[in-house]
Design a protein around this motif. Structure first.
Motif, PDB file in Angstrom:
ATOM      1  N   ASN A 240       0.774  -1.126   0.127  1.00 54.46           N
ATOM      2  CA  ASN A 240      -0.103  -0.014   0.020  1.00 54.46           C
ATOM      3  C   ASN A 240       0.738   1.150   0.138  1.00 54.46           C
ATOM      4  OD1 ASN A 240      -2.683  -1.299  -0.188  1.00 54.46           O
ATOM      5  ND2 ASN A 240      -2.666  -1.441   2.186  1.00 54.46           N
ATOM      6  N   TYR A 241       2.043   1.234   0.770  1.00 56.55           N
ATOM      7  CA  TYR A 241       2.886   2.359   0.864  1.00 56.55           C
ATOM      8  C   TYR A 241       3.536   2.639  -0.502  1.00 56.55           C
ATOM      9  CZ  TYR A 241       2.712   3.719   5.638  1.00 56.55           C
ATOM     10  OH  TYR A 241       2.284   4.255   6.849  1.00 56.55           O
ATOM     11  N   LYS A 243       2.280   1.807  -3.497  1.00 60.25           N
ATOM     12  CA  LYS A 243       1.111   2.480  -4.501  1.00 60.25           C
ATOM     13  C   LYS A 243       1.023   3.850  -4.026  1.00 60.25           C
ATOM     14  CE  LYS A 243      -1.311  -1.643  -4.935  1.00 60.25           C
ATOM     15  NZ  LYS A 243      -2.643  -2.379  -4.584  1.00 60.25           N
ATOM     16  N   GLU A 244       1.032   4.596  -2.601  1.00 62.91           N
ATOM     17  CA  GLU A 244       0.722   5.849  -2.267  1.00 62.91           C
ATOM     18  C   GLU A 244       2.154   6.729  -2.442  1.00 62.91           C
ATOM     19  OE1 GLU A 244      -1.458   8.222   1.385  1.00 62.91           O
ATOM     20  OE2 GLU A 244      -1.254   5.998   1.492  1.00 62.91           O
ATOM     21  N   PHE A 245       3.185   6.351  -2.040  1.00 59.87           N
ATOM     22  CA  PHE A 245       4.225   7.046  -1.875  1.00 59.87           C
ATOM     23  C   PHE A 245       5.567   6.530  -2.874  1.00 59.87           C
ATOM     24  CE2 PHE A 245       2.229   6.898   2.118  1.00 59.87           C
ATOM     25  CZ  PHE A 245       1.854   7.950   2.257  1.00 59.87           C
ATOM     26  N   ASN A 269       3.625  12.823   4.644  1.00 62.81           N
ATOM     27  CA  ASN A 269       2.687  13.163   5.786  1.00 62.81           C
ATOM     28  C   ASN A 269       3.563  13.196   7.255  1.00 62.81           C
ATOM     29  OD1 ASN A 269       2.998  10.421   7.278  1.00 62.81           O
ATOM     30  ND2 ASN A 269       1.407   9.712   5.431  1.00 62.81           N
TER      31      ASN A 269
END
Length: 291
Positions: A240-241, A243-245, A269
């Motif tokens: 997930n990280y 994908k997001e970062f 963040n």
């Protein structure tokens, strides 16, 4: 003493483009060429060493047109390929004497002097009477350096020289390269960032046959100041990280959590911590931006 590579391209018969209009300038000292397996490093090294011809482009070194006058380049070249064969049952001294004869050193007195010198430089003098075939991997690599130094080359190419060496052998080999790099142009091709960080005054990142970055290690690291952020996450969170970062690397901690490093112009963040950039970050950012 400068190596100038201009618009160099090479595509193999299987369709693989190993070098893609590559341009590079290398001066005296230790030059680190970083890239993953299949990046084109060995193709570039073999082309510079006149072992294969490019499809197009030019290479000059210290006034020599390398592609037109291969013999002139070979007279001033020392080349240590990634794999350099099996040695016969001869001592280091005997084998170096044989190589020195092949390199045209006809005087026995001169051969004895240069052999003693290269054995001392490579820290092999104490084992000079042992058969090279019985040397450890690291000792064989250092012997490879000894034999290429016999003709006092101006240009030295070493291709993935520390692959497979244990930490102690790797350290000894890097110390040898560090010493000879002060008086020669040395191209050190590797995928191990730590090796380059230790001994090279310039570094370039190669992938897909193209130069993605070329700088000094210090200046390269400075370009990423205030742009590297870290956070500890669980293994399950990694996907997930990613994908997001812009996750450029991750490594495990002792408790099986992951320390991720993210490239971003601003804090991703509030849970991320700014950290000092490293040469490994430069390497991974260059590769990530090339995707």
């Amino acid at each position: 003493m400068k190596l100038q590579i201009s618009n160099l391209s090479k595509t193999y018969s299987n369709g693989v483009k190993a070098l893609d209009n590559l341009n590079l300038e290398i001066g005296a000292g230790m030059f680190g060429l970083l890239g993953p397996n299949g990046a084109g490093k060995s193709s570039l090294m073999r082309t510079i060493a006149t072992l294969q011809k490019p499809d197009s482009g030019n290479i000059t070194f210290d006034g020599i047109n390398v592609l037109d006058d291969q013999i002139a380049l070979r007279k001033v070249l020392g080349y240590l390929p990634q794999e350099f064969g099996v040695y016969p049952s001869m001592s280091a001294e005997q084998l170096l004497d044989y190589f020195a004869r092949l390199k045209g050193i006809s005087s026995a007195k001169d051969r004895k002097a240069i052999i003693k010198e290269v054995l001392e430089v490579t820290n092999l003098y104490d084992v000079r009477t042992k058969n090279v075939s019985g040397y450890s991997g690291g000792m064989k690599q250092r012997f490879g350096i000894a034999q290429l130094l016999l003709n006092n080359p101006k240009l030295i190419i070493v291709d993935e020289p520390t692959a497979g060496l244990d930490p102690a052998e790797r350290s000894r080999f890097l110390n040898v390269l560090r010493e000879i790099g002060t008086n020669h142009t040395v191209i050190f091709s590797t995928h191990i960032v730590a090796d380059v960080k230790e001994i090279c005054t310039e570094v370039a990142v190669l992938n897909g046959g193209k130069i993605l970055m070329h700088n000094t290690p210090t200046e390269a690291v400075k370009t990423l100041e205030n742009q590297i952020w870290t956070k500890i996450i669980t293994r399950e969170e990694l996907e997930n990280y990613e994908k997001e970062f812009n996750v450029i690397s991750s490594n495990y901690n002792q408790d099986n959590t992951l320390n991720i490093r993210v490239f971003s112009n601003e804090q991703p963040n509030e849970t991320f911590i700014k950290t000092a950039p490293q040469l490994e970050d430069v390497y991974f950012v260059a590769l990530k931006n090339d995707l």
